[in-house]
Scaffold this motif. Structure first.
Motif, PDB file in Angstrom:
ATOM      1  N   GLY A 130      -2.215  38.859 -63.389  1.00  0.00           N
ATOM      2  CA  GLY A 130      -1.883  39.745 -62.551  1.00  0.00           C
ATOM      3  C   GLY A 130      -0.412  40.628 -62.781  1.00  0.00           C
ATOM      4  N   VAL A 131      -0.150  41.269 -61.490  1.00  0.00           N
ATOM      5  CA  VAL A 131       0.905  42.044 -61.596  1.00  0.00           C
ATOM      6  C   VAL A 131       2.291  41.254 -61.098  1.00  0.00           C
ATOM      7  CG1 VAL A 131      -0.216  44.087 -61.699  1.00  0.00           C
ATOM      8  CG2 VAL A 131       0.605  43.233 -59.542  1.00  0.00           C
ATOM      9  N   ALA A 134       4.195  39.697 -54.684  1.00  0.00           N
ATOM     10  CA  ALA A 134       3.887  41.053 -53.855  1.00  0.00           C
ATOM     11  C   ALA A 134       5.016  41.666 -53.238  1.00  0.00           C
ATOM     12  CB  ALA A 134       2.948  40.456 -52.492  1.00  0.00           C
ATOM     13  N   GLN A 138       3.610  46.151 -53.752  1.00  0.00           N
ATOM     14  CA  GLN A 138       2.482  45.578 -54.787  1.00  0.00           C
ATOM     15  C   GLN A 138       1.846  44.735 -53.742  1.00  0.00           C
ATOM     16  OE1 GLN A 138       1.414  46.608 -57.703  1.00  0.00           O
ATOM     17  NE2 GLN A 138       3.591  47.716 -58.248  1.00  0.00           N
ATOM     18  N   HIS A 139       1.315  45.275 -52.444  1.00  0.00           N
ATOM     19  CA  HIS A 139       0.520  44.393 -51.402  1.00  0.00           C
ATOM     20  C   HIS A 139      -0.841  43.942 -51.808  1.00  0.00           C
ATOM     21  CE1 HIS A 139      -0.301  48.293 -50.001  1.00  0.00           C
ATOM     22  NE2 HIS A 139      -1.363  47.867 -49.527  1.00  0.00           N
ATOM     23  N   ASN A 140      -1.507  44.976 -52.555  1.00  0.00           N
ATOM     24  CA  ASN A 140      -2.950  44.675 -53.042  1.00  0.00           C
ATOM     25  C   ASN A 140      -3.275  44.764 -54.250  1.00  0.00           C
ATOM     26  OD1 ASN A 140      -2.323  47.377 -53.171  1.00  0.00           O
ATOM     27  ND2 ASN A 140      -4.053  48.170 -52.392  1.00  0.00           N
ATOM     28  N   ARG A 141      -2.324  44.652 -55.193  1.00  0.00           N
ATOM     29  CA  ARG A 141      -2.433  44.644 -56.646  1.00  0.00           C
ATOM     30  C   ARG A 141      -2.146  43.450 -57.279  1.00  0.00           C
ATOM     31  NH1 ARG A 141      -5.192  48.718 -58.207  1.00  0.00           N
ATOM     32  NH2 ARG A 141      -3.976  48.843 -60.154  1.00  0.00           N
ATOM     33  N   ARG A 143      -4.290  41.162 -58.433  1.00  0.00           N
ATOM     34  CA  ARG A 143      -5.237  40.665 -59.133  1.00  0.00           C
ATOM     35  C   ARG A 143      -5.912  41.863 -60.215  1.00  0.00           C
ATOM     36  NH1 ARG A 143      -7.086  35.257 -58.545  1.00  0.00           N
ATOM     37  NH2 ARG A 143      -9.215  35.862 -59.492  1.00  0.00           N
ATOM     38  N   ALA A 144      -4.938  42.925 -60.057  1.00  0.00           N
ATOM     39  CA  ALA A 144      -5.395  44.240 -60.801  1.00  0.00           C
ATOM     40  C   ALA A 144      -5.180  44.063 -62.148  1.00  0.00           C
ATOM     41  CB  ALA A 144      -4.670  45.371 -60.243  1.00  0.00           C
ATOM     42  N   GLY A 146      -3.869  46.320 -64.510  1.00  0.00           N
ATOM     43  CA  GLY A 146      -3.027  47.249 -64.725  1.00  0.00           C
ATOM     44  C   GLY A 146      -3.437  48.441 -65.389  1.00  0.00           C
TER      45      GLY A 146
END
Length: 213
Positions: A130-131, A134, A138-141, A143-144, A146
């Motif tokens: 993940g990134v 938070a 980055q409140h909703n990223r 498990r993104a 990238g």
């Protein structure tokens, strides 16, 4: 390489000679029928084709049924070819039992189909981290995946990028397991460690002990 066809039953544990508790997988191995023997003269390579686990004749095509009838064998669910393996003294229609191929202590490779996990993200599928925390918006990223490519140069996403998609349901080989116990009366063999697939799925067990490097 010699081998047989089996079915995963589940896992348990056994104690070895020094009292250690060893996790093992229980594999059911019914007698495997020889349906075809391939040679260098007729096929260009050496192999034996084995079939196991009975199947109703009404559920197979005429072509497949004809192949089994030619070998004098009832229809089977699984048909697997083992390269560079020709059983001595046996012909088409004969059966191979566990003791004909394996002994306790043999080193084996087990090939099976892993459990399907559906559509999965990069963290579950490729073990991404993940990134990070938070912070910085980055409140909703968390498990993104990238970034996946560059901008002006080369201006494309390369093939083979690790991204979200179908996870599992793949052919997997687990190497260098050992035969812990053989219960020939029950058509069962115990191998150390775990093997791919859920309970009831068919697997191939390849014996490596007789192979010289």
């Amino acid at each position: 390489m010699s081998g047989l066809i089996g079915k995963k039953v589940g896992m348990t544990s056994v104690f070895d000679n020094v009292g250690r508790n060893i996790p093992v997988t229980v594999i059911e191995i019914e007698p495997c029928a020889i349906t075809q023997i391939k040679t260098e003269e007729t096929d260009g390579y050496t192999a034996v084709q084995l079939a196991a686990f009975d199947r109703k004749a009404k559920n197979v095509s005429n072509a497949v049924k004809g192949h089994f009838d030619k070998a004098g064998v009832s229809p089977k669910y699984q048909v697997v070819e083992f390269r560079d393996f020709v059983p001595e003294g046996l012909t088409v229609g004969d059966e191979l039992k566990i003791s004909d191929v394996f002994t306790v202590g043999d080193v084996v490779d087990v090939v099976g189909t892993s459990k399907g996990r559906g559509f999965a993200g990069v963290i579950k599928r490729h073990n991404f981290s993940g990134v990070g925390d938070a912070t910085h918006g980055q409140h909703n990223r968390l498990r993104a995946p990238g970034a996946i490519g560059n901008a002006s140069d080369p201006s494309k996403v390369f093939k083979g990028m690790r991204m979200a998609g179908q996870s599992g349901n793949e052919r997997v080989k687990v190497k260098n397991l050992s035969v812990a116990k053989i219960l020939e009366d029950s058509n069962v063999m115990l191998v150390t460690g775990s093997i791919p697939g859920p309970k009831g799925r068919y697997v191939e067990i390849h014996n490596k002990t007789s192979v010289t490097n």
